[in-house]
Scaffold this motif. Structure first.
Motif, mmCIF file in Angstrom:
data_model
loop_
_atom_site.group_PDB
_atom_site.id
_atom_site.type_symbol
_atom_site.label_atom_id
_atom_site.label_comp_id
_atom_site.label_asym_id
_atom_site.label_seq_id
_atom_site.Cartn_x
_atom_site.Cartn_y
_atom_site.Cartn_z
ATOM 1 N N TRP A 182 0.800 -1.363 -0.137
ATOM 2 C CA TRP A 182 -0.012 0.073 0.159
ATOM 3 C C TRP A 182 0.865 1.325 -0.114
ATOM 4 N N LEU A 183 0.528 2.325 -0.731
ATOM 5 C CA LEU A 183 1.340 3.380 -0.933
ATOM 6 C C LEU A 183 0.384 4.655 -0.529
ATOM 7 N N ILE A 184 0.804 5.646 0.285
ATOM 8 C CA ILE A 184 0.128 6.986 0.546
ATOM 9 C C ILE A 184 0.160 7.860 -0.774
ATOM 10 N N ASP A 185 1.491 7.668 -1.529
ATOM 11 C CA ASP A 185 1.507 8.483 -2.572
ATOM 12 C C ASP A 185 2.498 8.040 -3.386
ATOM 13 N N SER A 186 2.794 8.714 -4.610
ATOM 14 C CA SER A 186 3.797 8.465 -5.509
ATOM 15 C C SER A 186 4.046 9.701 -6.379
ATOM 16 N N HIS A 187 5.140 9.639 -7.168
ATOM 17 C CA HIS A 187 5.328 10.790 -8.006
ATOM 18 C C HIS A 187 4.239 10.817 -9.073
ATOM 19 N N THR A 207 3.942 -2.320 -11.510
ATOM 20 C CA THR A 207 3.835 -1.022 -12.120
ATOM 21 C C THR A 207 2.899 -0.003 -11.024
ATOM 22 N N PHE A 208 3.529 1.217 -10.902
ATOM 23 C CA PHE A 208 2.659 1.846 -9.700
ATOM 24 C C PHE A 208 1.919 3.024 -10.427
ATOM 25 N N ALA A 209 0.680 3.186 -9.801
ATOM 26 C CA ALA A 209 -0.070 4.252 -10.168
ATOM 27 C C ALA A 209 0.499 5.613 -9.880
ATOM 28 N N ASN A 210 0.273 6.792 -10.922
ATOM 29 C CA ASN A 210 0.897 8.026 -10.628
ATOM 30 C C ASN A 210 0.158 8.539 -9.565
ATOM 31 N N GLY A 211 0.860 9.053 -8.503
ATOM 32 C CA GLY A 211 0.208 9.724 -7.542
ATOM 33 C C GLY A 211 0.037 11.479 -7.603
ATOM 34 N N ALA A 212 0.307 12.139 -6.429
ATOM 35 C CA ALA A 212 0.414 13.385 -6.505
ATOM 36 C C ALA A 212 1.544 14.273 -6.083
ATOM 37 N N ARG A 229 -2.538 10.727 -3.070
ATOM 38 C CA ARG A 229 -3.274 9.906 -3.893
ATOM 39 C C ARG A 229 -2.719 8.413 -3.551
ATOM 40 N N PRO A 230 -3.559 8.117 -2.651
ATOM 41 C CA PRO A 230 -3.076 6.429 -2.284
ATOM 42 C C PRO A 230 -3.125 5.505 -3.479
ATOM 43 N N SER A 231 -2.374 4.352 -3.474
ATOM 44 C CA SER A 231 -2.865 3.260 -4.307
ATOM 45 C C SER A 231 -2.434 1.988 -3.536
ATOM 46 N N TYR A 232 -2.947 0.943 -4.154
ATOM 47 C CA TYR A 232 -3.041 -0.278 -3.279
ATOM 48 C C TYR A 232 -2.797 -1.375 -4.441
ATOM 49 N N LEU A 233 -1.715 -2.109 -4.071
ATOM 50 C CA LEU A 233 -1.131 -3.117 -5.203
ATOM 51 C C LEU A 233 -1.051 -4.351 -4.276
ATOM 52 N N GLU A 234 -1.978 -5.540 -4.632
ATOM 53 C CA GLU A 234 -2.119 -6.709 -4.012
ATOM 54 C C GLU A 234 -1.969 -7.807 -5.121
ATOM 55 N N ARG A 235 -1.368 -9.036 -4.684
ATOM 56 C CA ARG A 235 -1.101 -9.947 -5.911
ATOM 57 C C ARG A 235 -0.738 -11.237 -5.108
ATOM 58 N N PRO A 236 -1.180 -12.311 -5.549
ATOM 59 C CA PRO A 236 -0.679 -13.626 -4.878
ATOM 60 C C PRO A 236 0.947 -13.955 -5.194
ATOM 61 N N LEU A 237 1.310 -14.795 -4.259
ATOM 62 C CA LEU A 237 2.805 -15.195 -4.549
ATOM 63 C C LEU A 237 2.681 -16.728 -4.215
ATOM 64 N N PRO A 238 2.966 -17.567 -5.592
ATOM 65 C CA PRO A 238 2.993 -18.775 -5.343
ATOM 66 C C PRO A 238 3.732 -19.582 -4.149
ATOM 67 N N ARG A 239 3.152 -20.538 -3.494
ATOM 68 C CA ARG A 239 3.801 -21.048 -2.209
ATOM 69 C C ARG A 239 5.189 -21.707 -2.594
ATOM 70 N N ALA A 240 5.424 -22.201 -4.187
ATOM 71 C CA ALA A 240 6.741 -22.852 -4.290
ATOM 72 C C ALA A 240 7.797 -21.707 -4.287
ATOM 73 N N LEU A 241 7.570 -20.307 -4.086
ATOM 74 C CA LEU A 241 8.706 -19.548 -3.982
ATOM 75 C C LEU A 241 9.319 -19.493 -2.662
ATOM 76 N N PHE A 242 8.506 -20.082 -1.737
ATOM 77 C CA PHE A 242 8.839 -19.972 -0.144
ATOM 78 C C PHE A 242 9.569 -21.284 0.238
#
Length: 270
Positions: A182-187, A207-212, A229-242
């Motif tokens: 989670w980001l509170i902002d970005s460029h 890839t990040f959303a442009n912020g303020a 301008r907050p943004s939220y990036l969530e994605r699965p991570l396969p168990r085989a990576l761990f």
């Protein structure tokens, strides 16, 4: 008799974390459109001159809402309502999952992180070899910078930067895990992207959303009128990576400018 402008057609939407994005077919150029009015049921939630609208601030638990749009012409005449579109925002893994390892608090603020709220110029001295954080041992206020700079940032040396997040697992997970970043902002125009790596395996380019471009000096996106301008990036991570024992997640910022963290975390599924 009042001449109604034409109603819009093709209204459809897609949900994301905290937002719903709506699109529709614009009316013909023959109609001088003042704006499109966007409603949830009978409540006006926004106006736009474009055939596109993002409904923000919807929270982190999925809720289905019924949207419709009305065309308003330059004389103030209103069209009939469009057909309704039922769209749900997504439920965040911070709500549906169980935290495994986190840094920061998922609360729309970055004030608990190192150098916050506006000490970014001290990054090269404070983190000469970039951030290297161990969950359970490191301290957010001392060891995790509120900004991850990129090569476009002269104040951070105009070079690539890496954030390393270390955590332990007692066993290989039985299901895939989930990343929440989670980001509170970005460029505003140079947020660009970063490479995500888990235990030496490149997983994705995020890839990040442009912020303020305000989050370098302001730490709170939650107060009324906040320019962030907050943004939220969530994605699965396969168990085989761990693996059982030590695990390492890395963000390699090799494009664009800074991002400003709210929090980062790995979550298991209930």
């Amino acid at each position: 008799m009042t001449n109604r402008p034409p109603a819009i057609t093709g209204l459809h939407g897609a949900g994301a974390i905290g937002t719903v994005t709506l699109d529709w077919k614009p009316v013909s150029w023959i109609t001088v459109v003042d704006h499109y009015a966007v409603y949830v049921d009978d409540t006006l939630v926004g106006k736009t001159v474009y055939p596109h609208f993002v409904h923000r601030g919807l929270g982190f638990t999925g809720v289905t809402r019924s949207y419709h749009v009305v065309t308003v012409d330059a004389a103030g005449n209103r069209s009939r309502s469009s057909g309704a579109a039922a769209v749900a925002n997504l439920t965040s893994v911070t709500v549906s999952g169980v935290p495994v390892a986190t840094v920061g608090t998922f609360d729309g603020k970055g004030s608990e992180l190192a150098l916050s709220p506006k000490g970014y110029a001290g990054y090269p001295a404070r983190f000469p070899s970039d951030v290297d954080y161990t969950f359970g041992t490191s301290t957010p206020s001392a060891d995790w910078s509120y900004l991850l700079p990129g090569p476009a940032d002269k104040w951070a040396g105009s070079k690539n930067h890496r954030a390393t997040f270390r955590f332990e697992l007692t066993a290989v997970p039985e299901q895939d895990l989930d990343l929440a970043l989670w980001l509170i902002d970005s460029h505003a125009s140079l947020a660009a992207s970063a490479v995500l790596t888990v235990n030496g395996t490149e997983v994705d380019r995020l890839t990040f959303a442009n912020g303020a471009t305000k989050g370098s000096t302001i730490a709170d996106s939650t107060y009324p009128g906040s320019p962030l301008r907050p943004s939220y990036l969530e994605r699965p991570l396969p168990r085989a990576l761990f693996r059982a024992g030590a695990n390492v997640l890395e963000l390699f910022k090799d494009q664009g400018s800074w991002i400003a963290y709210d929090a980062l975390g790995i979550f298991s599924r209930k």
